[in-house]
Scaffold this active site. Structure first.
Site, PDB file in Angstrom:
ATOM      1  N   ASP A 276       0.839  -1.200   0.000  1.00  0.00           N
ATOM      2  CA  ASP A 276       0.000   0.000   0.000  1.00  0.00           C
ATOM      3  C   ASP A 276       0.874   1.250   0.000  1.00  0.00           C
ATOM      4  O   ASP A 276       2.070   1.209   0.288  1.00  0.00           O
ATOM      5  CB  ASP A 276      -0.959   0.013   1.201  1.00  0.00           C
ATOM      6  CG  ASP A 276      -0.250  -0.005   2.544  1.00  0.00           C
ATOM      7  OD1 ASP A 276       0.805  -0.668   2.657  1.00  0.00           O
ATOM      8  OD2 ASP A 276      -0.725   0.650   3.487  1.00  0.00           O
TER       9      ASP A 276
ATOM     10  N   GLU B 155      -0.033  -1.038   5.612  1.00  0.00           N
ATOM     11  CA  GLU B 155       1.080  -0.681   6.484  1.00  0.00           C
ATOM     12  C   GLU B 155       1.062   0.791   6.845  1.00  0.00           C
ATOM     13  O   GLU B 155       1.562   1.196   7.878  1.00  0.00           O
ATOM     14  CB  GLU B 155       2.413  -1.033   5.811  1.00  0.00           C
ATOM     15  CG  GLU B 155       3.630  -0.979   6.749  1.00  0.00           C
ATOM     16  CD  GLU B 155       4.317   0.388   6.835  1.00  0.00           C
ATOM     17  OE1 GLU B 155       5.150   0.561   7.736  1.00  0.00           O
ATOM     18  OE2 GLU B 155       4.019   1.291   6.017  1.00  0.00           O
TER      19      GLU B 155
END
Lengths: 358, 358
Positions: free
Chosen positions: B72, B130
């Site tokens: 991400d 994350e």
């Protein structure tokens, strides 16, 4: 529509007015009741503008006094209807508006009905929206549409003053003091510059500041310089690049707006400062001949008013003005607002003693 | 569905992955493409949990290494699609995710396909969420459902480290430091007690604080203590009765959470302090035999990592872990994210040199 009996005692009238809720922007029911009560009195010319009512005697006297009170209150908090209570043996009326300032309005209404031929002509004003932004204030509106109604030789605001005469008022200025830094990830803080840390000297100057007490026309005005808001920060892992402190300076009425701003700029020298709001104070004006007669009739020793009130509006128009009303100003806006019944009667006696035609 | 060609160069693969937007909570398209690309490889056992993909070799080697990267990114800001640019003669790939951390993921994917029989068994992990709250992190989820997948003798996170080995990471604690006062009308400030003014010594301590640099296992960790948020105030005419400062302390990995809290309580002695968040750091773990071999194969001098990364998660599980990835960590989250192409190739060479079966 509730109706008001202006022949009732000022205490009963206070209770009746308080029990008609009139939080700012919701004054119409009370304004209608006041209009109805004074419109039937032949000795008064009544003018209404929104929820502000002006009632004037016109007996051809050489002098005219403006006597005013706002009819709105701060929001309710389960403190209506009113109750008669006793505190340390002293009978009180408890509830929203009893102090700020429906007891004052009640006394004014009673005397407006009673004083058919007073020793000076009187302009009574009961107005809306005093507890909110100044541009909404009924007197601000009226001053634009009917400035002629403010003509007078002296003015009395019925704001709570413990039934003593409180002269003038402090001025009020607010400014934003800002710091700037450089944003960075807080894991590598040394790359940034922390704007919140830079506020330390601003707060040190505030906490070390010793406000002055300034004598103006014989009254001692106590000043104050305070942070009222502080804000800074972006996220829990970011070094903030901006912080601002809102500072409120209450300044004695020997200073004008420029003096006040200049003092703030001295105190916060080295920092970016932006004035966001300023209202000048009012000198007590107690040397005016009518003021002297009023003091003599009411008795007691005049004191300074600390909070800003609409006396400053009259002062700016060249009309000396004082605060004189029942209730302890420290209890204004408190949920535990309560007024000693003796103060309601005392203000009624004081105003009657001065205004009655001997 | 976009498909990924794992035989392309790691630079082309970085570009392809970056051009599939995958802001946190929107990783599915990229996760699907990765799953499809690795599922066809006979030497990998593939497991998927949400948008986290685990691909393992199982060649019976004595040791296992976990190599992980999050897929991400932080939100876009008009910085996709990627562009090849040149800065001071250096070719770069510009755009969201190029630094944090899709170049690292691209190198991992390329080597996952290529290293059919590596010198150690490898558990590749590509995970979601994350960049947001830790409880959403794909590894947090996986550690609950499949803790067995974290087994290993060493771990490498592909977080940007300028293609150098960065060992361990600082810990991270946040606390609220509070002051209390007494509310009052600012026209009569002397009746109240200003909670914002009381913050002055807190900010003085912060601005005078000199953070330590602490050597841990041969690496120097630079600490930091910073206000990241400050808030106080009720209204422009009220003396505030409360103020709070949120303080972020980044502490070297020789300290645990208790040490860090205790240090903050020392610094802010006399003030109310509440810890709201704490993540312990990770010692660099460079004395592990596999780490020494890795350093020797890659070359260069290991440096400390300042920011908290998922290496701490492995460290807490007893798996020594380092960061090793292309890109300048200072550019992570910047809208101007860009990675030198040479660093992508350097990390690819480094990992290949160590992981290839000689």
């Amino acid at each position: 529509m509730p109706s008001l009996d202006l022949s009732a005692s000022s205490i009963e009238l206070t209770r009746a007015i308080c029990d008609i809720p009139s939080v700012s922007d919701d004054e119409q029911t009370l304004a209608d009741a006041i209009t109805e009560a004074v419109s039937g009195l032949a000795h008064l010319d009544v003018y209404r503008d929104g929820d502000t009512i002006v009632a004037r005697t016109d007996t051809g006297k050489a002098q005219r006094v403006v006597i005013a009170g706002h009819i709105d209150t701060v929001p309710l908090n389960d403190n209506l209807p009113t109750r008669f209570i006793e505190v340390d043996g002293q009978p009180m009326l408890w509830g929203r508006g009893t102090v700020d300032m429906k007891a004052g309005v009640a006394v004014q209404l009673k005397l407006a009905a009673e004083l058919v031929d007073p020793r000076v002509d009187i302009t009574w004003m009961w107005y809306d929206h005093e507890e909110v932004a100044a541009d909404l204030n009924g007197l601000t509106r009226l001053a634009k549409t009917r400035p002629d109604l403010f003509a007078g030789d002296f003015a009395i605001l019925g704001e709570p003053s413990n039934a003593d005469i409180e002269g003038g008022c402090n001025g009020n200025i607010r400014a934003i003091v800002r710091t700037a830094g450089v944003r960075a990830h807080s894991a590598r803080a040394w790359i940034g510059e922390n704007a919140i840390h830079k506020v330390a000297p601003i707060l040190m100057r505030l906490s070390e500041y010793r406000p002055k007490t300034v004598a103006v026309d014989g009254l001692d005005y106590r000043e104050g310089l305070n942070a009222v808001r502080i804000a800074g920060g972006i996220a829990g892992n970011v070094i903030p690049d901006a912080c601002e402190v809102e500072v409120n300076y209450r300044f004695a009425p020997n200073k004008n707006a420029d003096d006040a701003e200049s003092h703030m700029r001295d105190v916060f020298a080295g920092f970016d400062l932006e004035v966001i709001d300023v209202s000048e104070g009012a000198r007590p004006g107690l040397d005016a001949p009518l003021a002297q007669e009023f003091i003599a009739a009411v008795g007691g020793v005049p004191r300074p008013k600390y909070g800003w009130t609409d006396v400053a509006r009259f002062s700016a128009l060249g009309v000396p003005a004082v605060n004189y009303g029942p209730g302890d100003p420290h209890l204004a806006h408190h949920d535990n607002e309560q007024v000693p019944l003796s103060q309601i009667e005392s203000v009624e006696r004081g105003l009657r003693a001065w205004l009655s035609n001997p």
